[in-house]
Design a protein around this motif. Sequence first.
Motif, PDB file in Angstrom:
ATOM      1  N   LEU A 277       0.842  -1.194   0.000  1.00  0.00           N
ATOM      2  CA  LEU A 277       0.000   0.000   0.000  1.00  0.00           C
ATOM      3  C   LEU A 277       0.875   1.242   0.000  1.00  0.00           C
ATOM      4  O   LEU A 277       1.976   1.235   0.547  1.00  0.00           O
ATOM      5  CB  LEU A 277      -0.891  -0.005   1.249  1.00  0.00           C
ATOM      6  CG  LEU A 277      -1.938  -1.108   1.267  1.00  0.00           C
ATOM      7  CD1 LEU A 277      -2.578  -1.207   2.649  1.00  0.00           C
ATOM      8  CD2 LEU A 277      -2.994  -0.860   0.204  1.00  0.00           C
ATOM      9  N   ALA A 305     -10.653   7.175   4.899  1.00  0.00           N
ATOM     10  CA  ALA A 305      -9.740   6.583   3.918  1.00  0.00           C
ATOM     11  C   ALA A 305      -8.301   6.637   4.432  1.00  0.00           C
ATOM     12  O   ALA A 305      -7.549   5.669   4.327  1.00  0.00           O
ATOM     13  CB  ALA A 305      -9.865   7.307   2.574  1.00  0.00           C
ATOM     14  N   LEU A 306      -7.933   7.787   5.023  1.00  0.00           N
ATOM     15  CA  LEU A 306      -6.565   7.927   5.539  1.00  0.00           C
ATOM     16  C   LEU A 306      -6.342   6.999   6.727  1.00  0.00           C
ATOM     17  O   LEU A 306      -5.297   6.331   6.819  1.00  0.00           O
ATOM     18  CB  LEU A 306      -6.298   9.387   5.946  1.00  0.00           C
ATOM     19  CG  LEU A 306      -4.921   9.654   6.569  1.00  0.00           C
ATOM     20  CD1 LEU A 306      -3.800   9.352   5.570  1.00  0.00           C
ATOM     21  CD2 LEU A 306      -4.812  11.101   7.057  1.00  0.00           C
ATOM     22  N   ASP A 308      -7.891   4.162   7.479  1.00  0.00           N
ATOM     23  CA  ASP A 308      -7.811   2.778   6.996  1.00  0.00           C
ATOM     24  C   ASP A 308      -6.463   2.508   6.343  1.00  0.00           C
ATOM     25  O   ASP A 308      -5.817   1.494   6.599  1.00  0.00           O
ATOM     26  CB  ASP A 308      -8.916   2.521   5.953  1.00  0.00           C
ATOM     27  CG  ASP A 308     -10.300   2.401   6.591  1.00  0.00           C
ATOM     28  OD1 ASP A 308     -10.382   2.243   7.819  1.00  0.00           O
ATOM     29  OD2 ASP A 308     -11.297   2.475   5.836  1.00  0.00           O
ATOM     30  N   LEU A 309      -6.056   3.444   5.486  1.00  0.00           N
ATOM     31  CA  LEU A 309      -4.834   3.235   4.704  1.00  0.00           C
ATOM     32  C   LEU A 309      -3.607   3.224   5.609  1.00  0.00           C
ATOM     33  O   LEU A 309      -2.739   2.345   5.485  1.00  0.00           O
ATOM     34  CB  LEU A 309      -4.723   4.326   3.631  1.00  0.00           C
ATOM     35  CG  LEU A 309      -3.532   4.233   2.685  1.00  0.00           C
ATOM     36  CD1 LEU A 309      -3.530   2.901   1.943  1.00  0.00           C
ATOM     37  CD2 LEU A 309      -3.564   5.388   1.677  1.00  0.00           C
TER      38      LEU A 309
END
Lengths: 360, 326
Positions: A277, A305-306, A308-309
Amino acid sequence: MTGFAELLAESQVVICCGTGGVGKTTTSAATALAAATAGRRACVVTIDPAKRLADALGIGDLSNTPTVIDGPWDGTLAALMLDTESTFDEVVRRYAHDDAQADRILGNRFYKNISGTLSGTQDYMAVEKLSELSSSGEWDLIVVDTPPTRDALAFLEAPKLLTRLLDNPIYKVVTASNRGLIGVANRAAQGVLRQLARVVGAAVVDEAVAFFQAFQGMEDGFRDRAKSTLELLGDDRTSFVLVASPRSDTLDEARYFLDRIRAADLDASGVVVNRMLPGTGVDADRAAVIRAGLADTPGASAATALGDLAAAAADDEDRVTDLTERAPDAVLVRVPMLNDDVHDLDGLRRIADLLTADAQ
Amino acid sequence: MQPSDFFSSSNVLIVAGKGGVGKTVTAAVVATAASRAGQSVLLVEVAGRSGAASLFGAEPKGYEESTVFEEAEIDGVRHGSITLKSITPDAALVEWLETHGFKRLVGRMATTGLLEVVATATPGIKDLLILGRIKAFEGAGTYDLIVIDAPAAGHAVGFLRSPAGVRDAAKTGVLHRQAAEVLEMISDPARCKVVLVTIPEETPVNEMIETSFAIEEDLGVHLGPAVVNSVLPELDDLDHDLATPAAEPDLDLTDSERTALATAADFRAGRLRLQREQLDRLGAALPLDQIRLPHQFGSSIGPDEIAELATVLTAAIEALPQEGDG
């Protein structure tokens, strides 16, 4: 060893191992392309590539000879898609004393079972093809994409596939009886054969017996070949590269793989971890704070999103660290997750560049 | 559809899919959801190394049957037991020979390498005999449902083709009969169905499409719903512009954090777009119900994640249309 480019430069054979679904075929093809870019004559042996990748490489069909792929590289890039059955037929023809012997074997059903369906045959023929390409002297580097297998050492055991059958007592009984030398011990073995016929049927046993009889006189050729192939696999200029992805289940398999390779007194020279990732530069804890802080604001989705990433990237990194501790001397390459499967030469070139970029 | 109806519609569910799509996890989730629906479950691993035990927080027990969850009443609902069993191809062959009057032969075969000749002479015999073991479990009726963690796809097709192959190769005898009986089981949807598993990515989706046609049309084995694992949750407003300072007074976002937010949002939007494409493509190519299981962001999958996924699976089954006559 500093990087993947140096590893390639020092290798004449690269064997890409790993479980299915980790991008092994793509990594193999990109590795060959990287070598061609470095000016070498490189050939990749692929096994069951995804159709669009095969088409991009110009090997849409099974073939037993390398197809040269034109492109803007200094060296030569060629690819073939392994045809297991024809390769086996070629090997039989090579060692048969005459066409009649070859025909007897090729027409036998027991032989067809071996060449067509026996697990391990794909590995065996991949090694056989490697051996043939290697002795042709036409290639500076041969990259082999191995069949997806649970057993890391299937590939190393492959050359012994046939000789193991030939060391079988059935073979000795059958060939001895052919010469009229049925002793007491053999009579016992013949009893076993009769019982076997009750299990699998007489026709099946007859075919097996006919196969072993037809094979007489060829065993030395096969044994020598198996020996020299094993030497090639153990050569200093043969490098094993483990291809993995950071998913926990595939990394479990990869760890098992490395342990097995090491147990066989071989080393993985490289570890390629695909699908990493992208880093965000924000650590997981801060990302969680941002996520909480932006909840119920218009930026909530971006913050999710941040969060999770960043968390997932940190987990990936932990797992990759754990993996590389099992192969401390191997060159580690991280290939970022791409948004699409690779199915053209541009995509492969991008991966080749990532593989050979400076030490990571 | 009622989960209890779903799980009692077949005696055996074979969970199959390409390597790396979370087949073992799916098998464990199916077993857990069936247990919650009151079924006693046998979860069989055939691939060799066992991975299911740790998903239930248990130690792998080798080849013995081991119960990882005892029958219990939880919140007034009866949960069935979950038992694990690992079957290896070699063990299946040896066991079968022993129980069919070839006990003396087995000893000799093992020491002389004859097993290998038998396996070569009769391709598919080991796969067939694994299915034969499963049929024996099914016939015994000890468990309400048997869930199989099948070999990887490609292998799965060969696995399911083995009974027909062996039946045609061994024209008579005990092996022929065994093959015919197994074939009868796997082609009867009331006894056996295959649940294919994939993830919403190009190659695994292609593989699922090919495999399902091979299984249903070439082999005549029935398919249950298609399971899509690792589906990322949709997020709205990913394109919201974060460059302008807005309602985040206490966070003191730095510029690089704003950039990171934008990067992460872009990355997620890209993944979601590709995922939608693949899910649509799968839906268009396969006329099967889809059951979607969410991506697990945690570092590893264990009992908690399995329990959570089982809740999702149960809800997805409840949302399935009722089968006509079942």
